[in-house]
Scaffold this active site. Structure first.
Site: not given
Ligand SMILES: CC(C)=CCC/C(C)=C/CC/C(C)=C/COP(=O)(O)OP(=O)(O)O
Ligand SMILES: [Zn+2]
Length: 402
Positions: A228, A281, A284, A287, A289-290, A340, A347, A350
């Site tokens: 991830h 990942r 998926k 977004d 933020c990635y 996002d 927000d 993001h």
């Molecule tokens: C410094 C610090 C604390 C960093 C955090 C890093 C970070 C963003 C971790 C991801 C957490 C996570 C499980 C997201 C999946 O969410 P989702 O399933 O809603 O999103 P997805 O579909 O994009 O995987």
């Molecule tokens: Zn995001």
């Protein structure tokens, strides 16, 4: 009709189900179709403006948020240092800063979030947490005045971080909390900024990070989880911090067993052609933020490879142009802020990470951009200048800024 109203109707959804009778469509599949339709709609109706950064609108949105947060942020009450960090870092990237009065309010508030036992909690006496500690320390460094930096009680901070360490090299996020690579990253990032890295603190950390690599090449939050972007950034950035420490104290690279080429192959394939942005990942949705978690990871891998092959060639392996297009054309909101993905509201989280990702994209673009953003120290996601000032203030000699 506005772009956000361009939703799939229940009839559209029904027909998608019928067309896919044999392979039952997942929720993710349907959401992806929705995003594709939003993007087609934006292009078709020329709903997009120019791909230009609307600095003034973003600044206004951020200053407004410092004054009065919308009620929708009530759920983030335990994350007040995060809100401070997202706002001040986004402002800093835009070449702006909090007013004197705003800065005073931030420093006083963060000071009230500090636990008498070390570390920072969410506010109102909540227990100290490694993630809010990372956010508070970064926010104080960005405010950047000696008054802001002297809030951090270094001795207590060090003892508290050490008390959260597990034998396998991971860290609990709070005294009773879960252990994953976010804890490890936040612990090392804070110690790195404040000049608190010691042998005791770093012991076994690289073994734990190496155990996170998944069959897909990315890093999971804990051993045996899927790769991830958020966790991969945390794991690799932490390994780079360890490497800095090893270079400074042992004059050699940190021992580890991560397959960095496989991690690089995994991450560069997370940028999707249609949208131009990154997914977190496999399979998926893209977004914004990635843009930072994955884009920053690519930048760090590039620096690692360059450093270890003694080459000066910078060659971030992703398309900065495509990423810039995704962020400015599809995620930049009228009236300021980033979202996002198309169809979602703006927000602060993001907004911060989209701008951070845009800064990474700009480092990758050859020709100059009118919206060029300043460079970040990718190990901790604050501007290089803020890192340098804090490092000098804390007398930290293990500095890596480029
Ligand atoms: C410094 C610090 C604390 C960093 C955090 C890093 C970070 C963003 C971790 C991801 C957490 C996570 C499980 C997201 C999946 O969410 P989702 O399933 O809603 O999103 P997805 O579909 O994009 O995987
Ligand atoms: Zn995001």
């Amino acid at each position: 009709m506005s772009e956000t109203e361009w939703k799939l109707s229940s009839r559209d959804l029904e027909s998608l189900y019928l067309q896919n009778e044999d392979t039952y469509p997942t929720e993710t599949y349907l959401l992806q179709r929705q995003v594709e339709r939003s993007i087609l709609k934006i292009e078709h109706d020329k709903l997009r403006g120019e791909d230009r950064l609307n600095r003034d609108e973003h600044r206004e949105y951020l200053h407004q948020s410092l004054q009065q947060l919308p009620t929708s942020y009530q759920a983030l009450d335990a994350s007040q240092p995060w809100l401070c960090y997202w706002i001040v870092h986004a402002l800093d990237l835009l070449g702006d800063k909090p007013t004197e009065e705003e800065a005073k309010g931030i420093v006083e508030h963060l000071s009230s979030c500090q636990s008498p036992h070390g570390g920072f909690g969410g506010g109102y006496g909540q227990v100290a947490h490694l993630a809010t500690t990372y956010a508070a320390v970064c926010a104080l460094c960005i405010v950047g005045t000696p008054e802001a930096l002297q809030v951090i009680q270094l001795d207590k901070l060090y003892n508290w971080i050490l008390s959260l360490k597990n034998e396998d090299g991971s860290f609990r996020v709070t005294e009773q909390g879960e252990s994953d690579v976010r804890g490890l990253y936040c612990a090392l990032a804070v110690a790195y900024i404040c000049g608190l890295l010691t042998h005791e603190l770093v012991e076994n950390c690289s073994t734990y990070i190496s155990s996170l690599q998944s069959f897909d090449g990315g890093l999971g939050g804990e051993p045996f989880n899927e790769g991830h972007g958020g966790y991969s950034y945390c794991g690799f950035a932490a390994l780079c911090i360890l490497n800095e420490y090893w270079q400074a104290t042992e004059n050699q690279s940190v021992p580890h067993s991560l397959d960095i080429k496989r991690l690089q192959f995994w991450v560069i394939n997370r940028q999707l052609e249609l949208e131009g942005g990154f997914q977190g990942r496999v399979n998926k949705l893209v977004d914004s933020c990635y843009s930072f978690w994955q884009g920053g990871l690519i930048a760090l891998i590039d620096y690692w490879i360059r450093k270890h092959s003694q080459s000066d060639q910078v060659s971030f392996k992703f398309s900065g142009e495509d990423l810039e297009r995704y962020l400015l054309r599809y995620c930049q909101c009228r009236g300021g802020g980033f979202r996002d993905k198309p169809g979602k509201p703006r927000d602060l989280y993001h907004t911060c990470y989209a701008l951070s990702g845009l800064s990474v994209a700009h480092q990758n673009l050859k020709e100059s951009r009118s919206s060029l953003l300043p460079k970040i120290n990718y190990l901790v996601n604050i501007r290089v200048e803020r890192w340098e000032f804090a490092a000098a203030y804390f007398g930290n000699k293990n500095s890596l800024t480029s």
